[in-house]
Design a protein around this motif. Structure first.
Motif, short mmCIF file in Angstrom:
data_model
loop_
_atom_site.label_atom_id
_atom_site.label_comp_id
_atom_site.label_asym_id
_atom_site.label_seq_id
_atom_site.Cartn_x
_atom_site.Cartn_y
_atom_site.Cartn_z
N GLY A 192 0.81 -1.21 0.00
CA GLY A 192 0.00 0.00 0.00
C GLY A 192 0.85 1.26 0.00
O GLY A 192 2.04 1.25 0.30
N ASP A 193 0.21 2.36 -0.34
CA ASP A 193 0.89 3.65 -0.38
C ASP A 193 0.81 4.28 1.01
O ASP A 193 0.10 5.25 1.24
CB ASP A 193 0.22 4.54 -1.43
N ALA A 194 1.57 3.71 1.97
CA ALA A 194 1.46 4.14 3.37
C ALA A 194 1.91 5.58 3.56
O ALA A 194 1.43 6.27 4.47
CB ALA A 194 2.28 3.21 4.27
N ASP A 195 2.80 6.06 2.72
CA ASP A 195 3.29 7.42 2.88
C ASP A 195 2.20 8.45 2.63
O ASP A 195 2.30 9.59 3.09
CB ASP A 195 4.47 7.67 1.94
N ALA A 196 1.16 8.07 1.92
CA ALA A 196 0.07 9.01 1.66
C ALA A 196 -0.58 9.49 2.95
O ALA A 196 -1.09 10.61 3.03
CB ALA A 196 -0.98 8.36 0.75
N TRP A 197 -0.60 8.62 3.99
CA TRP A 197 -1.19 9.03 5.26
C TRP A 197 -0.39 10.15 5.90
O TRP A 197 -0.96 11.08 6.49
CB TRP A 197 -1.29 7.84 6.20
N SER A 198 0.92 10.09 5.78
CA SER A 198 1.77 11.16 6.32
C SER A 198 1.57 12.46 5.55
O SER A 198 1.56 13.54 6.13
CB SER A 198 3.24 10.74 6.27
N ALA A 199 1.42 12.34 4.24
CA ALA A 199 1.18 13.54 3.44
C ALA A 199 -0.20 14.13 3.73
O ALA A 199 -0.38 15.36 3.74
CB ALA A 199 1.31 13.20 1.96
N PHE A 253 11.88 7.17 16.91
CA PHE A 253 12.79 6.21 16.28
C PHE A 253 12.42 5.83 14.85
O PHE A 253 13.17 5.13 14.18
CB PHE A 253 12.86 4.93 17.13
N LEU A 254 11.24 6.26 14.37
CA LEU A 254 10.80 5.92 13.03
C LEU A 254 10.45 7.17 12.24
O LEU A 254 10.08 8.20 12.83
CB LEU A 254 9.56 5.01 13.07
N SER A 255 10.53 7.09 10.92
CA SER A 255 10.17 8.22 10.06
C SER A 255 9.50 7.70 8.79
O SER A 255 9.32 6.48 8.61
CB SER A 255 11.41 9.04 9.69
N ARG A 256 9.16 8.61 7.91
CA ARG A 256 8.55 8.20 6.64
C ARG A 256 9.47 7.29 5.83
O ARG A 256 9.00 6.50 5.01
CB ARG A 256 8.18 9.45 5.84
N ASP A 257 10.76 7.36 6.11
CA ASP A 257 11.70 6.48 5.40
C ASP A 257 11.44 5.01 5.73
O ASP A 257 11.85 4.13 4.96
CB ASP A 257 13.14 6.82 5.78
N ASP A 258 10.77 4.73 6.86
CA ASP A 258 10.51 3.35 7.26
C ASP A 258 9.21 2.79 6.69
O ASP A 258 8.93 1.60 6.86
CB ASP A 258 10.45 3.26 8.80
N LEU A 259 8.43 3.62 6.03
CA LEU A 259 7.11 3.18 5.60
C LEU A 259 7.16 2.18 4.45
O LEU A 259 6.24 1.37 4.29
CB LEU A 259 6.26 4.39 5.21
N GLU A 260 8.21 2.21 3.65
CA GLU A 260 8.32 1.21 2.59
C GLU A 260 8.36 -0.19 3.17
O GLU A 260 7.81 -1.14 2.60
CB GLU A 260 9.56 1.48 1.74
N GLU A 261 9.03 -0.33 4.33
CA GLU A 261 9.10 -1.63 5.00
C GLU A 261 7.84 -1.90 5.84
O GLU A 261 7.32 -3.01 5.85
CB GLU A 261 10.33 -1.67 5.90
N LEU A 262 7.33 -0.88 6.53
CA LEU A 262 6.20 -1.07 7.43
C LEU A 262 4.87 -1.21 6.70
O LEU A 262 3.97 -1.92 7.16
CB LEU A 262 6.11 0.10 8.42
N GLY A 263 4.71 -0.49 5.61
CA GLY A 263 3.42 -0.46 4.94
C GLY A 263 2.35 0.08 5.86
O GLY A 263 2.59 1.00 6.66
N THR A 264 1.15 -0.50 5.82
CA THR A 264 0.05 0.02 6.63
C THR A 264 0.22 -0.28 8.11
O THR A 264 -0.52 0.26 8.93
CB THR A 264 -1.29 -0.54 6.13
N SER A 274 8.94 13.25 8.27
CA SER A 274 10.18 13.13 7.51
C SER A 274 11.34 12.81 8.44
O SER A 274 11.29 13.07 9.65
CB SER A 274 10.47 14.42 6.76
N GLU A 275 12.41 12.26 7.87
CA GLU A 275 13.59 11.97 8.67
C GLU A 275 14.17 13.25 9.27
O GLU A 275 14.64 13.25 10.41
CB GLU A 275 14.63 11.26 7.81
N GLU A 276 14.10 14.34 8.54
CA GLU A 276 14.60 15.61 9.06
C GLU A 276 13.82 16.05 10.30
O GLU A 276 14.40 16.47 11.31
CB GLU A 276 14.51 16.69 7.99
N ARG A 277 12.50 15.92 10.24
CA ARG A 277 11.69 16.28 11.40
C ARG A 277 11.92 15.30 12.55
O ARG A 277 11.95 15.70 13.72
CB ARG A 277 10.21 16.32 11.03
N ARG A 278 12.07 14.02 12.24
CA ARG A 278 12.34 13.05 13.30
C ARG A 278 13.62 13.39 14.05
O ARG A 278 13.68 13.34 15.28
CB ARG A 278 12.46 11.63 12.72
N GLU A 279 14.64 13.76 13.33
CA GLU A 279 15.91 14.11 13.97
C GLU A 279 15.74 15.34 14.86
O GLU A 279 16.32 15.42 15.96
CB GLU A 279 16.98 14.37 12.92
#
Length: 433
Positions: A192-199, A253-264, A274-279
């Motif tokens: 699924g397009d899990a990153d869409a939820w963050s957007a 500890f997680l960011s949008r970069d992890d969503l490809e692995e996590l999915g929904t 974003s990773e920048e905001r997580r940091e």
């Protein structure tokens, strides 16, 4: 019980004597035969998770008070605060009493928050031992407007009168980017397009809602606590207004970069950033800007989560992994041990007025967790004790407790197997009783 040669978060080596439910003495070389030799071990005050959803009543297939509190104890958490969005929601006397009866199965101490919806009954709620108001939604989990500003103002005024903290879920639904969700693909689970939820649930929506909540709180001189802040902008807005705030481990500890692995599995509210905001959030947690870490433990079954991004429920389990993740980060040099102690124990006790919890001192409740800092292990969902058989932190490192005590009672012993496995007996009680 006498615990000897324990290392505290500040580096001191002490003996700790427990007398009944309290800590009787904290000194080097106390007389007596030790019950626990803690040489080389880290002794921490029991953690206070100020934000959990144990799902009862209404959704026992996701979690129960028994399983959720066992998961807490196995993670070094000795007090939890349950949120009101169960079925029925905890908004009046009858629903509070029903949840309180179920909570008798808890292995750890607990608070029960009162909810605010149309039809809530504050007179009945405040005649019960309510922990706080909240999580009060300024946007609900479907993305529509929450309770509305007028009802929120009434709730804040009543909470101020009762000298009660208001915990706020701060997202302004009018600032959600619905086009991002409409453009999402139709895949399920990891496809699924899990990153869409963050957007969709934008960072700007959080900041605007934090500012509104703090503005309303200031007019009533109410104590506002912002739940699960996920952006540096939201944290800074809360601090400017004098509110307290929490960050969840998944935003740490997680960011949008992890969503490809996590999915929904990674869909949550507020969403991953974003990773920048997580940091930037991580730095604010480390430097003392953020008051507490809490989990927003919100378990769902794997089958429920493995749906399309529009249908999958929001939320992840986390009560068992909060302290282990932070202690592993401390062992990597990313946090001081004292900072971990303050984030999960000392500061939550201060923010929510729990004067006998959060510290290892004479006279305090004997809420304790003992860790071997050299035993760093990979986290696997199948080894955790929640009804959810998965974790968003699969493969991350954690330092789990060997022993957990609630007011002097051993509720979890990693090395012991008996009739109830590694657990003792339910020892929890309402901290506001």
């Amino acid at each position: 019980m006498l615990i000897t040669n324990a290392t505290l978060a500040d580096g001191r080596t002490v003996d700790v004597r427990i007398e009944g439910e309290r800590i009787g003495a904290v000194k080097p070389q106390l007389p007596g035969e030790p019950d626990v030799d803690a040489t080389g071990k880290l002794l921490m005050p029991g953690a206070i998770d100020a934000h959990v959803h144990f799902r009862e009543p209404g959704f026992p297939h996701k979690e129960t008070w028994e399983t959720g509190s066992q998961s807490a104890a196995a993670g070094g958490v000795t007090t939890v605060v349950d949120q009101p969005n169960t079925d029925p929601p905890t908004v009046d006397g009858a629903s509070f009493d029903a949840k309180a009866e179920l909570a008798r199965e808890s292995y750890v101490d607990y608070g029960i928050n009162g909810g605010v919806t149309e039809g809530w009954d504050p007179d009945e709620l405040f005649s019960r031992p309510v922990f706080a108001l909240g999580e009060v939604f300024l946007a609900d989990s479907t993305g529509e407007m929450g309770i509305g500003t007028e009802l929120f103002e009434r709730a804040v005024e009543r909470a101020a009168h009762e000298d009660t903290v208001v915990t706020v879920h701060a997202e302004d639904a009018t600032r959600f980017d619905r086009r991002a969700l409409e453009a999402a693909g139709d895949g399920i689970g990891r496809e699924g397009d899990a990153d869409a939820w963050s957007a969709f649930r934008s960072a700007a929506a959080e900041t605007a809602a934090v500012e509104l909540a703090c503005e309303v709180g200031a007019r009533s001189d109410a104590a506002i606590h912002i739940a699960h802040t996920s952006t540096p902008e939201g944290i800074d807005a809360a601090v400017r207004a004098g509110a307290t705030c929490e960050v969840c481990p998944h935003h740490l500890f997680l960011s949008r970069d992890d969503l490809e692995e996590l999915g929904t599995l990674g869909r949550m509210n507020p969403p991953l950033r974003s990773e920048e905001r997580r940091e930037a959030v991580f730095e604010r947690v480390r430097d003392g800007t953020v008051d507490i870490v809490a989990t927003d433990h919100a378990p769902h079954t794997r089958e429920e989560k493995e749906a399309g991004i529009r249908e999958a429920p929001s939320g992840v389990p986390g009560v068992e992994t909060m302290v282990p993740l932070l202690l592993a980060a401390a062992e990597r040099g990313e946090f001081a041990r004292e900072r971990v102690r303050d984030l999960v124990a000392t500061n939550p006790a201060r923010v929510f007025c729990l004067p006998r919890k959060g510290k290892i001192e004479e006279g305090m409740d004997a809420d304790l967790a003992l860790y071997d800092p050299d035993r760093i292990e990979a986290i696997h969902g199948e080894s955790l004790h929640s009804k959810a058989d998965w974790t968003p932190f699969e493969g991350h490192e954690g330092v789990f407790p060997e022993l957990t005590l609630v007011r002097g009672t051993v509720v979890y012993d990693h090395g012991k197997e008996g009739e109830n496995g590694e657990f003792g007996r339910p020892a929890g009680r309402n901290v506001r009783r």
